[in-house]
Write a protein that holds these residues in place. Structure first.
Motif: not given
Length: 411
Positions: A218-225, A302-309
């Motif tokens: 997983t990875f996060s969306g935008l932050s600190g905006k 407000f969403c998160f990502g998932f990146r396949l290996n």
């Protein structure tokens, strides 16, 4: 401006509104169909899920209507709900049955006039004049209506009804296409139905179970905006794009200012996105997949990502359909936690296990389901076009800017 041969009248001069209520617990009303605002589709005149008074167990007085009446919702925000039932029945006290005086006003013309944009704007304005969010009888009776001859009224109503029939027919086609795709998903994404490979041989390989956390991260969306950062700069994928679409629509992006040196996660082809919260538990964790190559593009916070290996276990094209299937949605929605708003844990989601077919079968299944999506998209665009054209036609015909040809015999 009043068109030549037309008259401007008030509703009170050319219509009659029901007066006096009936008891839905007594016959013949007990066995009659009942219409409330919830049964009328906005801006369409269509009725849905109508039941009789007995089935609903009604206790309070209601209005009676017949097949010549227009039934209109008088409470805001339902002022765009108007219909002409083809039967006798009882309507909610929140609605008015209205009859056009036969010698002056054709009931079908009245229906289209009340569905038109000018009537709606006036009704909304009048409903805001008092503390009660509704339009009362006096206000309704004071509304102006442009009236051609009865012959021209009937012709205009016939033309607009033809468009309504085309829209209704196309909407049925859309519903059928959606139902067919749903049945396909239930069969293809569970292995109940196996397709043929490129050699015409039916797939038979065993499906394997995988946890998401074993095939990607997983990875996060935008932050600190801050608020001032949005509306300019680099495109990002908004929440609604993910919620509405199983595949990211690159025509539905917003913009954010990302300065040099900021550590923000850019997305790429094949990434899968999940919504993290919802007001309804059944809508938590909605997924969408990026299936287009895009330049620098970010994800909302407000969403998160998932990146396949890699794409050797799960292809993004198959993931688009797998994660939106009924069985997957049941698994994901059960993870929602909360009371008034439901939130989703990344850890719990990525710990879910899914049955996945071999890559070649994934490609074939995804192709079949994507073709079904293409058909659905084409029909949806056709409905949008028909509605837009009908709206433009209403604005011309109901104001007299465009006149219809009247047959001499009819006149």
């Amino acid at each position: 401006m009043v068109p030549e041969g037309w008259k401007k009248k008030t509703f009170g001069c050319v219509t009659r509104i029901a007066n006096g209520q009936v008891d839905p617990n007594e016959e013949p009303y007990l066995s009659m169909p009942h219409i409330g605002p919830e049964n009328v589709v906005p801006n369409s005149g269509q009725l849905i899920k109508v039941k009789n008074c007995k089935e609903l167990g009604l206790i309070s007085g209601k209005y009676e209507f017949d097949e010549n009446a227009i039934v209109y919702s008088k409470i805001r925000p339902n002022l765009n709900k108007v219909c002409k039932p083809s039967f006798k029945g009882v309507c909610s006290a929140d609605m008015y049955p209205i009859w056009g005086l036969p010698e002056q006003l054709n009931s079908d013309y009245l229906l289209h006039y009340m569905l038109g944009p000018s009537f709606y704007k006036v009704a909304v304005a009048m409903s805001m004049r008092t503390g009660m969010p509704k339009i009362n009888r006096n206000d309704l009776n004071a509304i102006k209506i442009l009236l051609p001859s009865l012959t021209e009224q009937k012709k205009i109503a016939q033309i607009l009804s033809t468009w309504d029939k085309a829209i209704t027919t196309t909407e049925r086609l859309l519903a059928n296409s959606q139902q067919q795709k749903k049945a396909l998903m239930q069969q293809l994404l569970t292995g109940k139905k196996r397709l043929l490979d490129e050699n015409g041989v039916r797939f038979s390989g065993k499906w394997k179970k995988y946890k998401l956390n074993n095939i990607g991260e997983t990875f996060s969306g935008l932050s600190g905006k801050s608020k001032s950062d949005f509306g300019k700069g680099t495109p990002y994928i908004p929440y609604k794009n993910i919620f509405k679409n199983s595949r990211i629509d690159l025509e539905e992006l917003d913009y954010v200012q990302v300065n040099e040196g900021e550590r923000q996660s850019a997305v790429k082809f094949g990434d899968i996105f999940f919504t993290t919260s919802s007001e309804i538990i059944d809508e938590v964790g909605m997924s969408s997949v990026l299936l287009d190559e895009a330049e620098t593009l970010y994800l909302n916070s407000f969403c998160f990502g998932f990146r396949l290996n890699d794409f050797e276990v799960l292809t993004p094209q198959f993931a688009e359909h797998l994660l939106r299937s009924e069985s997957s949605r049941r698994k994901i929605s059960k993870l929602g936690q909360g009371a008034t708003r439901y939130n989703l844990s990344k850890k719990q989601l990525t710990n879910l296990e899914f049955e996945i077919p071999p890559i070649n079968e994934q490609i074939k299944i995804a192709s079949v389901l994507s073709n079904a999506d293409t058909i659905i998209g084409q029909v949806s665009k056709q409905i949008t076009r028909l509605k837009s054209e009908k709206k433009a036609l209403m604005q011309q015909l109901l104001t007299g800017k465009r006149r219809v040809k009247i047959d001499e015999d009819a006149a």
